[in-house]
Design a protein around this motif. Structure first.
Motif, PDB file in Angstrom:
ATOM      1  N   SER A  91       0.759  -1.106   0.073  1.00  0.00           N
ATOM      2  CA  SER A  91      -0.033  -0.092   0.084  1.00  0.00           C
ATOM      3  C   SER A  91       0.944   1.231  -0.144  1.00  0.00           C
ATOM      4  CB  SER A  91      -0.918   0.040   1.242  1.00  0.00           C
ATOM      5  OG  SER A  91      -0.200   0.134   2.336  1.00  0.00           O
ATOM      6  N   PRO A  92       0.215   2.264  -0.684  1.00  0.00           N
ATOM      7  CA  PRO A  92       1.083   3.533  -0.521  1.00  0.00           C
ATOM      8  C   PRO A  92       1.359   4.223   0.772  1.00  0.00           C
ATOM      9  CG  PRO A  92      -1.054   4.087  -1.017  1.00  0.00           C
ATOM     10  CD  PRO A  92      -1.200   2.395  -0.824  1.00  0.00           C
ATOM     11  N   VAL A 115      -3.499  -1.192  -6.761  1.00  0.00           N
ATOM     12  CA  VAL A 115      -2.214  -1.684  -6.413  1.00  0.00           C
ATOM     13  C   VAL A 115      -2.710  -3.212  -6.447  1.00  0.00           C
ATOM     14  CG1 VAL A 115      -0.630  -2.237  -4.904  1.00  0.00           C
ATOM     15  CG2 VAL A 115      -1.144   0.214  -5.271  1.00  0.00           C
ATOM     16  N   ASP A 116      -4.013  -3.597  -5.759  1.00  0.00           N
ATOM     17  CA  ASP A 116      -4.268  -4.990  -5.603  1.00  0.00           C
ATOM     18  C   ASP A 116      -4.804  -5.560  -6.964  1.00  0.00           C
ATOM     19  OD1 ASP A 116      -3.267  -5.102  -3.253  1.00  0.00           O
ATOM     20  OD2 ASP A 116      -5.273  -4.628  -2.056  1.00  0.00           O
ATOM     21  N   GLN A 155       6.989   4.747  -2.472  1.00  0.00           N
ATOM     22  CA  GLN A 155       6.031   5.535  -3.360  1.00  0.00           C
ATOM     23  C   GLN A 155       6.368   4.844  -4.859  1.00  0.00           C
ATOM     24  OE1 GLN A 155       5.881   9.500  -0.901  1.00  0.00           O
ATOM     25  NE2 GLN A 155       5.909   9.950  -3.002  1.00  0.00           N
ATOM     26  N   LEU A 156       7.651   5.199  -5.392  1.00  0.00           N
ATOM     27  CA  LEU A 156       7.726   4.599  -6.642  1.00  0.00           C
ATOM     28  C   LEU A 156       7.590   3.138  -6.904  1.00  0.00           C
ATOM     29  CD1 LEU A 156       9.174   4.895  -9.338  1.00  0.00           C
ATOM     30  CD2 LEU A 156      11.349   4.520  -8.574  1.00  0.00           C
ATOM     31  N   ARG A 157       7.578   2.335  -6.134  1.00  0.00           N
ATOM     32  CA  ARG A 157       7.314   0.840  -6.170  1.00  0.00           C
ATOM     33  C   ARG A 157       5.645   0.989  -6.457  1.00  0.00           C
ATOM     34  NH1 ARG A 157      11.456  -0.508  -2.427  1.00  0.00           N
ATOM     35  NH2 ARG A 157      10.068  -0.181  -0.685  1.00  0.00           N
ATOM     36  N   THR A 158       5.128   1.671  -5.346  1.00  0.00           N
ATOM     37  CA  THR A 158       3.651   1.597  -5.515  1.00  0.00           C
ATOM     38  C   THR A 158       3.197   2.451  -6.990  1.00  0.00           C
ATOM     39  OG1 THR A 158       3.368   2.163  -3.297  1.00  0.00           O
ATOM     40  CG2 THR A 158       1.525   2.768  -4.544  1.00  0.00           C
ATOM     41  N   GLU A 180       9.335  11.142 -12.411  1.00  0.00           N
ATOM     42  CA  GLU A 180       9.622  12.282 -11.670  1.00  0.00           C
ATOM     43  C   GLU A 180      10.321  11.512 -10.374  1.00  0.00           C
ATOM     44  OE1 GLU A 180       6.541  15.293 -11.164  1.00  0.00           O
ATOM     45  OE2 GLU A 180       5.962  14.963 -13.029  1.00  0.00           O
ATOM     46  N   HIS A 181       9.823  10.524  -9.855  1.00  0.00           N
ATOM     47  CA  HIS A 181      10.188   9.942  -8.626  1.00  0.00           C
ATOM     48  C   HIS A 181      11.670   9.357  -8.764  1.00  0.00           C
ATOM     49  CE1 HIS A 181       5.979   9.840  -7.184  1.00  0.00           C
ATOM     50  NE2 HIS A 181       6.456   9.283  -6.099  1.00  0.00           N
TER      51      HIS A 181
END
Length: 415
Positions: A91-92, A115-116, A155-158, A180-181
């Motif tokens: 989750s973020p 995400v799920d 955050q980037l993974r999310t 941007e991330h």
């Protein structure tokens, strides 16, 4: 510094460490601010010294609820600093390290479901991630990069996970957001002197920017690689990369064009080419002035780029060109106008001002400026500001200034 300090738990580094539950950073910062040894801190929280040491070095994580609560209670950590809702894997991460509200319950559920893989991503979700990243950029100006790296990686993974649920134009937005991330992670790696990691992240950001058709970010990554070359004393490479930023991404904003021109000027100044440096600085300033008339046309990461920042850059160019009087004047004027929100940048430019003063023979003033910068340089200014202060000490010693001894002692106290 005494352990009864009233504003202990308002220190930005402690606030961020507690918010992310980085107990190693909590211990290190708490001891730095209070003067406690590892043994004394261990006695306070019910741990032996080797356990405190392994937690500080990241070799042991605090997973026990009982140990965590003991740390919170015995260090008297204010309740409002603690994360009440621990995010589940995938989750973020809310904006724990920065002020301002997080997502409302409806939006958080929407992000999590994307995400799920249960729903498609929507514009509202991406708007929130845009705002979150903007807040983190501004937080990094004040507290430095180290407390934020883990958050931005998560955050980037999310964001990458969101790509599977995006369709059409929203898919391009997700790729742009990922770019941007990656650029922000590159900047933070660069800030910490991790050159290889920074270059890898800039390359990834550039690739994603091209995929998303984001010419502003594509040019910015090249300009920031030019900045890295400048930081490493490679003037020719700085110029080449800055020029590539100008011609390889047509249609960029005026501010992004100004950044590239200013980066090229840095390279020329580093090489001692005063005429080319001044010509490009004039061009960059003209572009920045025009950009300021339409700030809505600039990408969000250009928020810092204005007249104050440009005055400081002219001071840096004068420093490279060994025009100490001009460097001192422009750095002094720029620092006076620079907001305290830019704590990291203020530390850097103060160190540069001290350098210019030392070279100009103003030993007492150079030492005064440098000594005032030492605590922040030790906290959030390593390696760049910290190294610059060592350069100031070396200049003062070479000139036989009696003030050098006090500055050297101050630097050693924080080593």
């Amino acid at each position: 510094m005494g352990e009864t300090r009233a504003d202990l738990w308002s220190h930005p580094k402690l606030v961020s460490a507690v918010a992310t539950e980085d107990w190693g950073a909590v211990f290190r910062t708490y001891r730095q601010l209070t003067g406690l040894s590892q043994t004394k801190l261990g006695e306070r929280v019910g741990l032996i010294q080797p356990e405190v040491s392994t937690i500080e070095r990241g070799r042991r994580r605090v997973t026990s609820v009982e140990v965590r609560q003991r740390i919170v209670d015995r260090l008297r950590i204010p309740e409002h600093l603690l994360a009440t809702d621990r995010p589940r894997a995938g989750s973020p991460v809310p904006a724990l390290a920065v002020p301002g509200p997080g997502p409302d319950d409806d939006l958080l559920a929407r992000v999590t479901s994307v995400v799920d893989g249960e729903h498609r991503v929507d514009a509202v979700t991406l708007d929130w991630f845009d705002r979150l990243l903007a807040e983190h950029r501004r937080a990094e100006d004040e507290i430095g990069s180290r407390p934020l790296v883990g958050l931005i990686r998560q955050q980037l993974r999310t964001v990458v996970d969101l790509y599977g649920g995006a369709r059409g134009p929203l898919a391009d937005r997700v790729v742009r957001l990922a770019s941007e991330h990656a650029q922000f992670l590159a900047w933070m790696a660069q800030d910490q002197g991790q050159t290889a990691a920074a270059l890898a992240w800039y390359d990834r950001s550039h690739e994603w920017a091209l995929e998303a058709g984001d010419t502003n970010m594509a040019a910015t990554t090249l300009s920031m690689k030019a900045h890295m070359a400048w930081s490493g004393g490679r003037g020719d490479r700085c110029v080449r990369l800055a020029e590539a930023a100008r011609w390889s991404a047509p249609g960029t904003s005026l501010g992004v064009q100004g950044m590239a021109a200013q980066m090229a000027a840095r390279g020329h100044a580093l090489n001692g080419d005063a005429d080319d440096a001044e010509r490009l600085l004039d061009e960059a300033q003209e572009l920045i002035g025009r950009a300021a008339q339409h700030p809505e046309d600039e990408p969000p990461w250009m928020y810092f780029y204005g007249e104050t920042w440009f005055t400081l850059q002219r001071g840096m160019a004068a420093l490279h060109l060994r025009d100490w009087k001009v460097a001192i004047t422009r750095l002094t004027v720029g620092l006076a106008a620079l907001s305290d929100d830019y704590r990291r940048d203020k530390t850097w430019y103060r160190a540069c001002l001290a350098h210019a003063l030392a070279e100009a023979g103003e030993a007492a003033q150079a030492a005064s400026v440098a000594l005032a910068a030492v605590p922040d340089a030790a906290d959030i200014g390593r390696p760049h500001s910290w190294n610059e202060l060592h350069t100031v000490a070396a200049v003062l010693m070479r000139r036989g200034a009696k003030e050098a001894r006090e500055l050297v002692a101050a630097l050693r106290a924080y080593d």
